[in-house]
Design a protein around this motif. Structure first.
Motif, short mmCIF file in Angstrom:
data_model
loop_
_atom_site.label_atom_id
_atom_site.label_comp_id
_atom_site.label_asym_id
_atom_site.label_seq_id
_atom_site.Cartn_x
_atom_site.Cartn_y
_atom_site.Cartn_z
N ILE A 175 65.73 2.05 94.42
CA ILE A 175 64.78 3.14 94.61
C ILE A 175 64.50 3.87 93.30
N LEU A 176 65.55 4.08 92.51
CA LEU A 176 65.40 4.85 91.26
C LEU A 176 64.79 3.97 90.18
N GLY A 177 63.49 3.93 90.12
CA GLY A 177 62.80 3.14 89.11
C GLY A 177 61.78 3.98 88.38
N VAL A 178 60.57 3.49 88.34
CA VAL A 178 59.50 4.16 87.61
C VAL A 178 59.21 5.54 88.18
N GLY A 179 59.44 5.72 89.49
CA GLY A 179 59.07 6.97 90.16
C GLY A 179 59.70 8.21 89.57
N ILE A 180 60.90 8.08 88.99
CA ILE A 180 61.59 9.25 88.46
C ILE A 180 60.81 9.87 87.31
N LEU A 181 59.97 9.07 86.63
CA LEU A 181 59.19 9.58 85.50
C LEU A 181 57.85 10.15 85.92
N THR A 182 57.30 9.66 87.01
CA THR A 182 55.94 10.04 87.40
C THR A 182 55.85 10.89 88.65
N LEU A 183 56.91 10.93 89.45
CA LEU A 183 56.85 11.63 90.74
C LEU A 183 56.41 13.09 90.63
N PRO A 184 56.91 13.88 89.67
CA PRO A 184 56.45 15.27 89.59
C PRO A 184 54.93 15.40 89.48
N ARG A 185 54.31 14.48 88.73
CA ARG A 185 52.84 14.54 88.60
C ARG A 185 52.15 14.09 89.87
N THR A 186 52.57 12.95 90.43
CA THR A 186 51.86 12.40 91.59
C THR A 186 51.96 13.32 92.81
N VAL A 187 53.15 13.89 93.03
CA VAL A 187 53.30 14.75 94.21
C VAL A 187 52.59 16.08 94.00
N THR A 188 52.56 16.59 92.78
CA THR A 188 51.87 17.86 92.51
C THR A 188 50.36 17.69 92.65
N GLU A 189 49.85 16.55 92.20
CA GLU A 189 48.43 16.27 92.37
C GLU A 189 48.05 16.23 93.84
N LYS A 190 48.91 15.63 94.64
CA LYS A 190 48.61 15.47 96.06
C LYS A 190 48.75 16.79 96.82
N VAL A 191 49.80 17.55 96.53
CA VAL A 191 50.06 18.80 97.25
C VAL A 191 49.17 19.92 96.74
N GLY A 192 48.99 19.99 95.42
CA GLY A 192 48.14 21.02 94.83
C GLY A 192 48.82 22.36 94.64
N THR A 193 50.11 22.45 95.01
CA THR A 193 50.87 23.68 94.84
C THR A 193 52.25 23.32 94.28
N ALA A 194 53.09 24.34 94.13
CA ALA A 194 54.44 24.10 93.63
C ALA A 194 55.40 23.67 94.73
N ASP A 195 54.87 23.37 95.92
CA ASP A 195 55.71 23.00 97.06
C ASP A 195 55.99 21.51 97.14
N GLY A 196 55.74 20.80 96.05
CA GLY A 196 55.97 19.36 96.07
C GLY A 196 57.40 18.98 96.39
N TRP A 197 58.35 19.84 96.00
CA TRP A 197 59.77 19.53 96.25
C TRP A 197 60.05 19.48 97.75
N ILE A 198 59.31 20.27 98.53
CA ILE A 198 59.51 20.23 100.00
C ILE A 198 59.01 18.90 100.54
N ALA A 199 57.87 18.43 100.03
CA ALA A 199 57.35 17.13 100.45
C ALA A 199 58.31 16.02 100.08
N VAL A 200 58.94 16.12 98.91
CA VAL A 200 59.91 15.12 98.48
C VAL A 200 61.11 15.10 99.42
N LEU A 201 61.58 16.28 99.81
CA LEU A 201 62.72 16.37 100.72
C LEU A 201 62.39 15.80 102.10
N LEU A 202 61.21 16.16 102.63
CA LEU A 202 60.80 15.62 103.93
C LEU A 202 60.57 14.11 103.86
N GLY A 203 60.02 13.65 102.74
CA GLY A 203 59.83 12.21 102.56
C GLY A 203 61.15 11.47 102.59
N GLY A 204 62.19 12.09 102.04
CA GLY A 204 63.52 11.48 102.08
C GLY A 204 64.04 11.37 103.50
#
Length: 368
Positions: free
Chosen positions: A22-51
């Motif tokens: 699981i720990l591959g390329v995503g660790i470098l790009t995830l902050p950008r991709t999830v922030t683009e999708k969410v549009g707010t600083a709540d991306g960490w909540i989406a990451v937690l729910l995705g887990g």
């Protein structure tokens, strides 16, 4: 039937393999991709729910594999849906892992060429990593598991050490207000975050190699839990230190965060080298497991020739596929495609196979 009767792994090794995959390329790009999708600083909540979603899917994969002890998806799929439909599923899986291997070495080549070795041709970097993968994979899954056991603790130690240094620039206000636009943006971000946890599909194969397959459920939950912690902390620290406006403009925001460190009186200056060294090791383990699963599929599918022959035969295929990607945008486009292909592997295929198996009276060991 496995390629090697001695090729077994423990439940701990299975968990480590899932985490490493699981720990591959995503660790470098995830902050950008999830922030683009969410549009707010709540991306960490989406990451937690995705887990949490990933853990539920992991349970489904384990339950399916446990119906056919000692067998991988390549073997029991044909028992469930017949020879020809099973053949299509298996070829799809082999193609998926082959493409994913090509994506991993190309992504590694792009990052290494940009940050570490700008004068080294990317073709050389990819070729060296691919041959190193073949050297490891021909020994079977046990050497891969043992290597992951060595690398993962180092990864955890160095990664959190580097991430901890990011708290120097961390501002809690960059994460506020929480849920300022409600839950809808977070729900939209689930698609992106769930894709970041792809690697669960390995549990369609790993239980067949486990010496204690009844521990597969604990292994997959632990294997997903570690990346959840990694991803949530990464998104929190990166956004908290760089702000969402900066994060969405950076290709690799995690690396840019590390490059922003300025610690006076310390021996080292380029701290991103530590992160990239750890990251390259993780890419190597992910690549090796993809290479192994693709070769295993061909060996079990055609039942002709030695397993090692298929591993060597995949080398030019993986290399050419990676070489065909011309730009970093092509790499990201392939990554998005692989995300959706992976979702088919972890959702559509298991659900269909479970349903058909139940209809045919194959559940609970009636026919294994």
């Amino acid at each position: 039937m496995l390629t090697n009767p001695k090729d077994h792994i423990t439940s701990t090794q299975a968990a480590v393999l899932v985490t490493s995959f699981i720990l591959g390329v995503g660790i470098l790009t995830l902050p950008r991709t999830v922030t683009e999708k969410v549009g707010t600083a709540d991306g960490w909540i989406a990451v937690l729910l995705g887990g949490l979603v990933a853990m539920l899917l992991g349970v489904l994969l384990v339950k399916l594999s446990q119906l056919f002890p000692g067998k991988t998806l390549y073997q029991y799929s044909q028992e469930i849906v017949g020879q020809w439909m099973g053949l299509l599923i298996n070829l799809y899986a082999v193609g998926y892992f082959t493409l994913l291997a090509a994506f991993e070495i190309r992504a590694m080549g792009e990052v290494t060429n940009f940050f570490l070795l700008p004068a080294t041709p990317i073709e050389v970097t990819m070729g060296l990593l691919l041959f190193a993968s073949a050297y490891l994979v021909v020994g079977g899954i046990n050497p891969i598991a043992r290597l992951c056991e060595v690398i993962l603790p180092i990864t955890i130690l160095l990664f959190f050490l580097v991430l901890f240094m990011g708290f120097k620039n961390f501002e809690l206000d960059n994460l506020r207000p929480v849920l300022e636009r409600g839950w809808m943006p977070v729900i939209k971000g689930l698609e992106t975050t769930t894709l970041s946890y792809l690697g669960l599909e390995t549990m369609l194969f790993l239980p067949a190699f486990m010496s204690e397959p009844r521990q597969a459920l604990k292994a997959v939950l632990a294997g997903i839990g570690i990346p959840v912690i990694f991803y949530v902390m990464t998104v929190i620290v990166v956004i908290g230190a760089l702000t969402i406006d900066d994060v969405v403009t950076l290709t690799f925001p995690t690396i840019e965060l590390v490059r922003s460190f300025e610690l006076e009186g310390v021996l080292f200056e380029r701290y991103e080298s530590f992160l990239l060294a750890v990251w390259i090791l993780q890419i190597y383990t992910t690549l090796s497991l993809c290479h192994y699963l693709a070769g295993l599929g061909l060996a079990q599918l055609f039942q002709k020739g030695k397993f090692q022959s298929f591993i060597i035969g995949l080398l030019p295929v993986i290399y050419v596929l990676a070489w065909k990607l011309k730009t970093i945008n092509d790499v990201f486009a392939l990554g998005e495609l692989l995300g959706y292909m992976g979702m088919v592997m972890v959702i559509a295929v298991p659900i269909i196979l479970c349903f058909i198996a139940k209809v045919r009276g194959m559940l609970l060991g009636n026919k294994q």
